[in-house]
Design a protein around this motif. Structure first.
Motif, PDB file in Angstrom:
ATOM      1  N   ALA A  44       0.827  -1.201   0.000  1.00 55.18           N
ATOM      2  CA  ALA A  44       0.000   0.000   0.000  1.00 55.18           C
ATOM      3  C   ALA A  44       0.866   1.258   0.000  1.00 55.18           C
ATOM      4  N   ALA A  45       1.904   1.254   0.828  1.00 54.21           N
ATOM      5  CA  ALA A  45       2.796   2.422   0.896  1.00 54.21           C
ATOM      6  C   ALA A  45       3.534   2.621  -0.428  1.00 54.21           C
ATOM      7  N   MET A  46       4.036   1.524  -1.002  1.00 53.75           N
ATOM      8  CA  MET A  46       4.782   1.628  -2.263  1.00 53.75           C
ATOM      9  C   MET A  46       3.876   2.093  -3.405  1.00 53.75           C
ATOM     10  N   LEU A  47       2.631   1.620  -3.423  1.00 49.50           N
ATOM     11  CA  LEU A  47       1.695   2.076  -4.451  1.00 49.50           C
ATOM     12  C   LEU A  47       1.407   3.564  -4.307  1.00 49.50           C
ATOM     13  N   GLY A  48       1.216   4.000  -3.071  1.00 52.18           N
ATOM     14  CA  GLY A  48       0.966   5.423  -2.845  1.00 52.18           C
ATOM     15  C   GLY A  48       2.129   6.288  -3.313  1.00 52.18           C
ATOM     16  N   ARG A  52       2.108   8.924  -6.527  1.00 51.63           N
ATOM     17  CA  ARG A  52       2.451  10.340  -6.299  1.00 51.63           C
ATOM     18  C   ARG A  52       3.605  10.776  -7.198  1.00 51.63           C
ATOM     19  N   ILE A  53       4.612   9.913  -7.353  1.00 55.41           N
ATOM     20  CA  ILE A  53       5.741  10.254  -8.220  1.00 55.41           C
ATOM     21  C   ILE A  53       5.289  10.317  -9.674  1.00 55.41           C
ATOM     22  N   ALA A  54       4.367   9.434 -10.055  1.00 56.84           N
ATOM     23  CA  ALA A  54       3.833   9.472 -11.415  1.00 56.84           C
ATOM     24  C   ALA A  54       3.139  10.812 -11.684  1.00 56.84           C
ATOM     25  N   TRP A  56       3.799  13.648 -10.155  1.00 52.51           N
ATOM     26  CA  TRP A  56       4.847  14.679 -10.165  1.00 52.51           C
ATOM     27  C   TRP A  56       5.567  14.713 -11.516  1.00 52.51           C
ATOM     28  N   ILE A  57       5.907  13.534 -12.059  1.00 49.70           N
ATOM     29  CA  ILE A  57       6.614  13.482 -13.329  1.00 49.70           C
ATOM     30  C   ILE A  57       5.725  13.972 -14.469  1.00 49.70           C
ATOM     31  N   ARG A  58       4.470  13.528 -14.465  1.00 49.99           N
ATOM     32  CA  ARG A  58       3.590  13.857 -15.591  1.00 49.99           C
ATOM     33  C   ARG A  58       3.135  15.304 -15.588  1.00 49.99           C
ATOM     34  N   PHE A  59       2.798  15.823 -14.406  1.00 49.79           N
ATOM     35  CA  PHE A  59       2.137  17.127 -14.388  1.00 49.79           C
ATOM     36  C   PHE A  59       2.965  18.259 -13.782  1.00 49.79           C
ATOM     37  N   GLU A  60       3.946  17.968 -12.979  1.00 48.89           N
ATOM     38  CA  GLU A  60       4.661  19.020 -12.268  1.00 48.89           C
ATOM     39  C   GLU A  60       6.046  19.302 -12.823  1.00 48.89           C
ATOM     40  N   LEU A  61       6.631  18.345 -13.557  1.00 45.90           N
ATOM     41  CA  LEU A  61       7.972  18.559 -14.113  1.00 45.90           C
ATOM     42  C   LEU A  61       7.937  19.281 -15.454  1.00 45.90           C
ATOM     43  N   SER A  62       6.784  19.264 -16.110  1.00 42.75           N
ATOM     44  CA  SER A  62       6.631  19.912 -17.431  1.00 42.75           C
ATOM     45  C   SER A  62       7.652  19.379 -18.435  1.00 42.75           C
ATOM     46  N   LEU A  63       7.752  18.081 -18.539  1.00 44.33           N
ATOM     47  CA  LEU A  63       8.701  17.472 -19.468  1.00 44.33           C
ATOM     48  C   LEU A  63       8.225  17.683 -20.907  1.00 44.33           C
ATOM     49  N   TRP A 139       0.173   9.510 -17.221  1.00 46.86           N
ATOM     50  CA  TRP A 139       0.144   9.128 -15.807  1.00 46.86           C
ATOM     51  C   TRP A 139      -0.107   7.626 -15.662  1.00 46.86           C
ATOM     52  N   LEU A 140      -0.974   7.086 -16.524  1.00 48.99           N
ATOM     53  CA  LEU A 140      -1.268   5.663 -16.452  1.00 48.99           C
ATOM     54  C   LEU A 140      -0.014   4.811 -16.682  1.00 48.99           C
ATOM     55  N   VAL A 141       0.736   5.148 -17.730  1.00 47.68           N
ATOM     56  CA  VAL A 141       1.947   4.382 -18.041  1.00 47.68           C
ATOM     57  C   VAL A 141       2.963   4.505 -16.909  1.00 47.68           C
ATOM     58  N   LEU A 142       3.152   5.741 -16.422  1.00 47.14           N
ATOM     59  CA  LEU A 142       4.100   5.950 -15.326  1.00 47.14           C
ATOM     60  C   LEU A 142       3.645   5.234 -14.059  1.00 47.14           C
ATOM     61  N   ALA A 143       2.360   5.290 -13.768  1.00 44.65           N
ATOM     62  CA  ALA A 143       1.837   4.644 -12.566  1.00 44.65           C
ATOM     63  C   ALA A 143       2.045   3.142 -12.620  1.00 44.65           C
TER      64      ALA A 143
END
Length: 500
Positions: A44-48, A52-54, A56-63, A139-143
């Motif tokens: 559960a912790a690892m999924l959370g 969250r990192i997915a 951050w990468i998809r929406f907050e890094l603006s890649l 986000w789906l692929v990253l998640a």
């Protein structure tokens, strides 16, 4: 195997008894229940964290490679995560990832985890398709990828904790070996040497040897088959292991009828020839007669394709990236000592075909002259095919061996399909006799640049242990096993343990 003296045997038995009392302070079922709860919490912790990192990468890094740059509501994705985590845990449970038989299994557990993560993410995709959630594809692929990687990492860490606890007497299932002949003794030796097997052997049952007979180490004959019920109760036995080669057909059938369908006992049978023939067996009916056939090669079909893809996907770009390093090493070798840059070693390949394995030259060209007159070194070389302190090695050669850089030219052998990135240790033709009956298996798989022997201590382990590790790799090969060994190779090389 050398027998221990009486004092050592008493000490070993005392330590074993102390560990047994320690582990019995908490029932084995409770220990496993605690581990399962820890796994659920860890997953559960690892999924959370992965979700969250997915985000951050998809929406907050603006890649730049994400074409549509949007910042959706974090709370909406938070709600999605809160719904998804229990759903993912349910999928994990359906795939048996909290069942004891599937835990601590390494690559088998990873394979189940991959399948479960894939099904779980498809369920999220379906939810998005039916409009339950609007979800970004990135986000789906990253998640999916991060959830798989993080849950593996969490379970890997927990497994290491359990392995340490097993050294202290926890998570060990009491086991009895049925049959104290040569096969039973061999099984006891192998199971005892594998410290993370999860078994605590309490003794043997045998029809021919009297009770109390010492068979192996501190393990005695506890009684005959008629005493099994009493022995199982007395020692809280969970595992019965039948050495089938020492039992009659009637004894095997009788034992299976008594314990084969029991919820309290796991009945396991040694596989006889399978311990020698590890390429895999197939049962096929000819008429109404079921006959067992032996695969000529360990890997066929999809398995062979997967291994080939893994080899080429890493080797081709790898050679391009390290080409400057290869050139620098070649120049250093020529400047350090006279002679060719490459050394060709004649070794055995699949099906007994011989080929020249390429290595950077690490020895002086007059190596035979250097060893002449050193009987002690000649004896050690004949015994282990390696010298711990080898006067033939050049200065640059010692560094190359320490870092395993001398083996880099073998990437060319991989491209020529003579070797694989991961496999059993390659051997010279004169070594094949030291494998005894195991040579039937060794030549069914391409030798590897790295392997289980590489990450287990390399030259620090005995020759017999290397043979056993090679057989374990061949018998238990999966593509996940190869990936695991590749990841473990880098730390083994950096630490330099067993490299000389």
């Amino acid at each position: 195997m050398k027998s221990s003296g009486p004092g050592a045997e008493v000490l070993f038995e005392g330590i074993s008894t102390a560990r047994q009392h320690l582990s019995l302070s908490l029932p084995l079922t409770t220990q496993w229940r605690a581990l399962k709860l820890a796994l659920v919490g860890c997953d559960a912790a690892m999924l959370g964290v992965a979700f969250r990192i997915a985000f951050w990468i998809r929406f907050e890094l603006s890649l730049p490679f994400f074409k549509i740059q949007v910042t959706p509501s974090f709370h909406r994705y938070q709600l999605l995560v809160l719904v998804s985590i229990p759903a993912w845990l349910l999928v994990f449970a359906i795939f048996g990832l909290y069942q004891r038989r599937n835990l601590l299994g390494g690559v088998r557990e990873y394979s189940l985890l991959f399948n479960a993560a894939t099904i779980a993410i498809l369920a999220v995709v379906l939810a998005g398709f039916f409009g339950v959630f609007i979800i970004a594809r990135g986000w789906l692929v990253l998640a999916w990828a991060l959830a798989f990687a993080f849950t593996i990492a969490g379970r890997f860490a927990l497994r290491r904790v359990v392995y340490q606890l097993r050294h202290r007497g926890w998570f060990l299932s009491p086991a009895i070996l049925v049959g104290a002949g040569p096969e039973g003794k061999s099984l006891a030796e192998q199971l005892s040497s594998w410290s993370t097997s999860g078994l605590r052997l309490v003794g043997f049952v045998d029809e021919h040897l009297p009770e109390g007979t010492l068979v192996f180490g501190h393990l005695h004959v506890l009684g005959n088959l008629g005493a099994l019920d009493d022995l199982i109760r007395r020692h809280a036995v969970e595992e019965l292991i039948l050495a089938t080669g020492t039992l009659t057909k009637d004894q095997i059938v009788s034992t299976f009828k008594r314990y084969g369908v029991s919820d309290q006992i796991n009945l396991r049978m040694s596989s006889g020839l399978f311990e020698i023939i590890t390429t895999g067996l197939q049962v096929r009916e000819l008429g109404t007669v079921p006959l067992v056939g032996v695969n000529k090669l360990r890997m066929t079909g999809v398995d062979r394709v997967l291994k080939l893809v893994l080899d080429y996907a890493i080797t081709l770009p790898g050679l391009i990236v390290i080409s400057p390093l290869l050139l620098a090493i070649a120049v250093a070798i020529r400047m350090d000592s006279p002679g060719p840059v490459l050394h060709r070693r004649r070794v055995m390949g699949v099906g007994g075909r011989q080929f020249d394995a390429l290595k950077f030259r690490t020895m002086a060209v007059n190596g035979d002259e250097i060893l002449a007159g050193r009987v002690d070194l000649q004896t050690e070389l004949a015994l282990n095919h390696k010298l711990r302190v080898d006067p033939r090695i050049t200065r640059i050669g010692r560094l190359l061996r320490r870092l395993s850089l001398d083996e880099l030219p073998q990437l060319v052998n991989v491209l020529r399909r003579e070797m694989s990135l991961v496999g059993p240790r390659m051997i010279a033709p004169e070594e094949i006799g030291k494998y005894n009956q195991w040579d039937l298996n060794l030549l069914t798989v391409s030798p590897g640049i790295t392997g289980l022997w590489q990450v287990s201590g390399r030259a620090d382990i005995s020759y017999e242990e290397r043979v056993r590790l090679d057989m374990y790799y061949i018998r238990n090969w999966t593509i996940w096993f190869d990936l695991q060994l590749l990841l473990r190779t880098l730390p083994a090389v950096l630490w330099g343990r067993g490299a000389y």
